[in-house]
Each structure stands twice: as structure tokens, then as C-alpha cells.
Design a protein around this motif. Structure first.
Motif, mmCIF file in Angstrom:
data_model
loop_
_atom_site.group_PDB
_atom_site.id
_atom_site.type_symbol
_atom_site.label_atom_id
_atom_site.label_comp_id
_atom_site.label_asym_id
_atom_site.label_seq_id
_atom_site.Cartn_x
_atom_site.Cartn_y
_atom_site.Cartn_z
ATOM 1 N N LYS A 166 6.418 -18.162 59.592
ATOM 2 C CA LYS A 166 5.341 -18.822 60.696
ATOM 3 C C LYS A 166 4.108 -19.064 60.088
ATOM 4 O O LYS A 166 3.195 -19.593 60.829
ATOM 5 N N SER A 167 3.612 -18.030 59.077
ATOM 6 C CA SER A 167 2.288 -18.285 58.506
ATOM 7 C C SER A 167 2.241 -18.702 57.059
ATOM 8 O O SER A 167 1.550 -19.560 56.906
ATOM 9 N N TRP A 168 2.801 -18.215 56.191
ATOM 10 C CA TRP A 168 2.840 -18.286 55.038
ATOM 11 C C TRP A 168 3.281 -19.597 54.302
ATOM 12 O O TRP A 168 2.326 -20.413 53.876
ATOM 13 N N ILE A 169 4.266 -19.958 54.725
ATOM 14 C CA ILE A 169 4.883 -21.277 54.353
ATOM 15 C C ILE A 169 3.830 -22.365 55.035
ATOM 16 O O ILE A 169 3.679 -23.405 54.242
ATOM 17 N N LEU A 170 3.332 -22.178 56.214
ATOM 18 C CA LEU A 170 2.634 -23.311 57.092
ATOM 19 C C LEU A 170 1.179 -23.241 56.245
ATOM 20 O O LEU A 170 0.757 -24.354 55.687
ATOM 21 N N SER A 171 0.745 -22.293 55.582
ATOM 22 C CA SER A 171 -0.719 -22.363 54.784
ATOM 23 C C SER A 171 -0.311 -22.853 53.518
ATOM 24 O O SER A 171 -1.320 -23.621 53.152
ATOM 25 N N ILE A 172 0.874 -22.816 52.912
ATOM 26 C CA ILE A 172 1.177 -23.321 51.559
ATOM 27 C C ILE A 172 1.122 -24.827 51.764
ATOM 28 O O ILE A 172 0.542 -25.573 50.966
ATOM 29 N N GLU A 173 1.883 -25.251 53.019
ATOM 30 C CA GLU A 173 2.156 -26.623 53.105
ATOM 31 C C GLU A 173 0.731 -27.256 53.351
ATOM 32 O O GLU A 173 0.826 -28.604 52.952
ATOM 33 N N LYS A 179 -2.696 -27.311 43.813
ATOM 34 C CA LYS A 179 -3.740 -25.949 43.971
ATOM 35 C C LYS A 179 -2.643 -25.015 44.276
ATOM 36 O O LYS A 179 -3.160 -23.726 44.374
ATOM 37 N N ARG A 180 -1.232 -25.216 44.638
ATOM 38 C CA ARG A 180 -0.493 -24.226 44.913
ATOM 39 C C ARG A 180 -0.265 -23.264 44.126
ATOM 40 O O ARG A 180 0.060 -22.041 44.254
ATOM 41 N N LEU A 181 -0.129 -23.489 42.915
ATOM 42 C CA LEU A 181 -0.122 -22.731 41.584
ATOM 43 C C LEU A 181 -1.017 -21.772 41.773
ATOM 44 O O LEU A 181 -0.574 -20.360 41.097
ATOM 45 N N ASN A 182 -2.195 -21.762 42.248
ATOM 46 C CA ASN A 182 -3.063 -20.624 42.321
ATOM 47 C C ASN A 182 -2.777 -19.385 43.350
ATOM 48 O O ASN A 182 -3.010 -18.429 43.499
ATOM 49 N N ASN A 244 8.303 -16.309 47.560
ATOM 50 C CA ASN A 244 6.923 -17.159 47.225
ATOM 51 C C ASN A 244 6.973 -17.764 45.883
ATOM 52 O O ASN A 244 6.646 -19.008 45.972
ATOM 53 N N THR A 245 7.394 -17.347 44.686
ATOM 54 C CA THR A 245 7.348 -17.788 43.483
ATOM 55 C C THR A 245 8.247 -19.217 43.665
ATOM 56 O O THR A 245 7.681 -20.198 43.223
ATOM 57 N N LEU A 246 9.515 -18.879 44.221
ATOM 58 C CA LEU A 246 10.324 -19.954 44.207
ATOM 59 C C LEU A 246 9.887 -21.154 45.053
ATOM 60 O O LEU A 246 10.190 -22.462 45.001
ATOM 61 N N TYR A 247 9.400 -20.848 46.373
ATOM 62 C CA TYR A 247 8.882 -21.853 47.212
ATOM 63 C C TYR A 247 7.636 -22.716 46.614
ATOM 64 O O TYR A 247 7.526 -23.766 46.832
ATOM 65 N N ILE A 248 6.911 -21.922 45.753
ATOM 66 C CA ILE A 248 5.747 -22.827 45.019
ATOM 67 C C ILE A 248 6.369 -23.624 43.696
ATOM 68 O O ILE A 248 5.821 -24.620 43.674
ATOM 69 N N LEU A 249 7.132 -23.093 43.318
ATOM 70 C CA LEU A 249 7.686 -23.734 41.905
ATOM 71 C C LEU A 249 8.869 -24.804 42.203
ATOM 72 O O LEU A 249 9.029 -25.447 41.293
#
Ligand SMILES: C[S@@+](CC[C@H](N)C(=O)[O-])C[C@H]1O[C@@H](n2cnc3c(N)ncnc32)[C@H](O)[C@@H]1O
Length: 371
Positions: A166-173, A179-182, A244-249
Motif C-alpha cells: 500500500k505504500s512502498w510500491i505506490l511510492s516507487i510507481e 530514478k528508481r535505481l536510487n 524491493n530489488t526485484l520490483y525495481i530491476l
């Protein structure tokens, strides 16, 4: 898992009063019969330490030497051409996706697996990111002790995943892809290996049909998420870093199968069901365990301290062969760990600590009642 769904010619799955579901002979079966022979694993992982010494196709071990064949750029370029889709990797700097093979044949067979470019792409992206990390995660005893001191409950685990969804995925999206790599966490070698295991699972699972026996068996696998995380609370943090690594990469072809639910089932069922990838040809005491894999159709055999099945790995195939005659209705069981020669108390302690159950096998029950 219902009996109908796992109806095989020689055994069926039934609920027991002592150890969840288990497999039972449907007829008298003679010693030497192969009751199951499978290669339809749904995820595998070679540990970081052994990554260059184990063939990632047949799991042969090179006794400490680096495997002869590393995945080469030309083969991948022709796969990309054939797949006719855009790939998210810089081929000028291709690093081999962390894949080594014992022979050209194994490499060739691997490259012929359906949609294998999806897995190679994800592995290469992970590898490049891991190599380019300025600093690796180093173990910090104080921090680990702190993370391991949390008391775990189902609510705590659910709440972590709720926050991620509810929070982390939404903020990444909301952040631009570049910039997500940061936001990438710093990961350890073990976390990197776990990322590869989840990739392998997402890839394998996306290539089985939904109504296949393998898929149904996988979906019904027991999860030991709570048991394992309660024993090692640091895993909560570990799993978050891996997710988190997988979601970003991950590129879309695999990322579309990654959700917090699929991730939790992949790891939770691995904790309860994975088989060790052991060196094939040495005595039990001295051989290496260089990874693990999940074989859902073989995951309904319970453990016995006097098993009637001997399991053997032959390359990519696992064989389950009767070591004595079995009568109709008798339970078919395997040995989970090298504990058969230990005295009762030690055997039971080992299963409780490592596998989270009180062994209810006939041998234990008899020895317990004999006092
Ligand atoms: C690989 S699964 C076997 C299938 C499992 N019974 C199920 O219903 O999915 C391993 C789990 O089965 C149970 N189990 C296996 N052998 C057992 C035994 N000898 N006594 C009690 N429980 C057992 C434990 O819960 C263990 O974590």
C-alpha cells in the motif's frame, strides 16, 4: 490438494492426522519400482559460492574448478533476434548472466528452453546491478542481533507486506524509471542468490499451464513462512530487500508475475519443500550441497526415519525408487535429512529445529512407546 488433483498411477495423496497430507500406495508395489521420475522443478538456485563450479543446466559439479562454458554474447544475440522483442540489457557489456555450463550440449539445451531470453535478461540485469554496487552489504553483528530480536507473529508479517503493497510500491510507481535505481537496497550475496531463485521461479511458473499437475501441486504447497521467520526474524528484512530489488530491476516479462502474494508463496513454500542440490557421486557424509530446488510433484512425500523410498538426482531428473516391497494403502515416505542413524531424541530434535515438525513416523512412534 485433493486426491483427485494428484491422482497418479501408483500413489495418491490423502490427509493424515499426524503430518498434513501424505502419499499412499494405490496397489501392492514391488521393491525397485520407480514411483516418480520428474524434472519439472518450479525454481532452483545455486549458491553464490558455487556459482562458477556448478552447471546451471544439469547441476554437475566441477570439484572447485570454474566450469568450461560461460554463456556467450553471440548465442544471446541470436536468441534476441529470434525472440523479436526489445531487450533491456546492454549487449556491448554483456557479462554472461551468471550462467556457467559443463558442456556445449548443456548450454545448447538451456538456450532451447521456452522463452529463456526472459530469464537471461533478468539474470543479467541483476548481475550488472550487483557488480556495480559501490559497497556490498556487510554483516553487522549488532544490527543483525537487533533484527533477530523481534518477536514474530502472523500479524507482523502481514503488516510488513501490507505496507509494501500500500505504500512502498505506490511510492516507487510515482518515480521515473530512471530514478528508481536510487531506491535499490544494498544487498548481500545471499540476498542476490535469493533474487535469482525468485527469478527462476517466476520464469518457470510462467511457462507451465495453469491446469498442469505441476502448477496445481505448486499452488497447494505448504508454506513455512511463519515458522521460518519466527526462528530467524532477520528474514523479514532479508525478504523485503529481495522483493524491493526485484520490483525495481525486473523487466516486464517477469515482473508481471511478481506480487507480494506470489513472492510470499514462492519463498514460504521453498522453506517447507525445497530439496538440496547435492553433489551426486560421493558418500552422504562428505558431499557438497551447492543449492536447492523446488519440485512440487515430489513435495507431498512426508519424512520417515525408516523411509521406503530412496531419492536420487540424476542430472536434472529426480528419481524416487522403492527400497522395499510396499502394500496397498501403505504410506510412501522419504528421508528429509541425514539423520537416520541418530538416536531417537537427536533425530526428533533435528527435525523440530530444522524442519519445524514433531516427527510422527512409525519408527519414532514405536521407539517412543517402547520408551
Ligand atoms: C514437504 S512437506 C510434505 C507434505 C506436507 N505433509 C503437506 O501437507 O504439504 C513437509 C511438511 O510435512 C509435514 N511432515 C512431513 N513429514 C512428517 C512427519 N514424519 N511427521 C510429521 N509431520 C511431517 C511437516 O509439516 C513438514 O513441514
Amino acid at each position: 490438494m485433493t486426491v483427485d488433483e494428484h491422482e497418479g498411477p501408483l500413489f495418491e495423496i490423502k490427509q493424515t492426522a499426524w503430518g498434513g497430507r501424505a502419499c499412499f500406495a494405490k496397489e501392492d508395489i514391488p521393491k525397485g519400482t520407480r514411483v516418480l521420475e520428474i524434472d519439472d522443478y518450479t525454481g532452483s538456485c545455486v549458491s553464490y559460492e558455487f556459482r562458477k563450479e556448478v552447471c546451471c543446466y544439469c547441476y554437475a559439479y566441477s570439484y572447485g574448478k570454474t566450469m568450461k562454458f560461460k554463456l556467450d554474447k553471440t548465442s544471446v544475440e541470436s536468441l534476441i533476434q529470434m525472440s523479436n522483442r526489445k531487450i533491456d540489457i546492454n549487449m556491448k557489456k554483456f557479462q554472461g548472466a551468471g550462467l556457467w555450463f559443463c558442456s556445449e550440449e548443456c548450454c545448447g539445451e538451456f538456450l532451447h528452453l521456452p522463452n529463456i531470453i526472459d530469464l537471461i535478461e533478468s539474470y543479467e540485469i541483476l548481475l550488472t546491478s550487483f557488480h556495480s554496487m559501490l559497497k556490498r552489504h556487510n554483516s553487522d553483528d549488532d544490527k543483525e542481533a537487533e533484527l533477530n530480536s523481534v518477536t514474530i507473529s502472523k500479524e507482523i508479517i502481514d503488516s510488513q507486506w501490507d505496507k509494501i503493497t500500500k505504500s512502498w510500491i505506490l511510492s516507487i510507481e510515482k518515480i521515473k524509471s530512471s530514478k528508481r535505481l536510487n531506491k535499490l537496497p544494498v544487498i548481500s550475496e545471499d540476498e542476490y542468490s535469493c533474487c535469482r531463485f525468485v527469478c527462476s521461479s517466476l520464469y518457470r511458473l510462467s511457462n507451465f499451464s495453469e491446469d498442469s499437475l505441476t502448477m496445481k501441486s505448486f499452488q497447494h504447497l505448504q508454506s513455512n513462512e511463519l515458522e521460518k521467520i519466527s526462528k530467524f526474524p532477520i528474514l523479514l528484512h532479508f525478504q523485503e530487500s529481495v522483493f524491493n530489488t526485484l520490483y525495481i530491476l525486473l523487466p516486464n516479462n517477469l515482473k508481471c508475475h511478481l506480487s507480494t502474494d506470489s513472492f510470499r508463496h514462492i519463498l514460504g513454500s521453498e522453506y517447507a519443500n525445497s530439496f538440496g542440490l547435492w553433489q551426486e557421486d560421493e558418500s552422504l557424509e562428505s558431499r557438497e550441497c551447492y543449492g536447492y530446488w523446488v519440485l512440487p510433484r515430489a513435495s507431498y512425500f512426508n519424512h520417515s526415519c525408516d523411509p521406503n523410498i530412496t531419492k536420487t538426482r540424476n542430472g536434472r531428473i529426480m528419481d524416487f525408487i522403492l527400497n522395499r516391497d510396499v502394500k496397498v494403502g501403505e504410506e510412501l515416505s522419504i528421508n528429509y535429512a541425514g539423520t537416520l542413524n541418530l538416536p531417537l531424541t537427536e533425530r526428533r530434535e533435528f527435525m523440530r529445529n530444522g524442519w519445524f515438525f514433531d516427527c510422527g513416523c512409525q519408527k519414532c512412534l514405536k521407539e517412543l512407546s517402547d520408551g
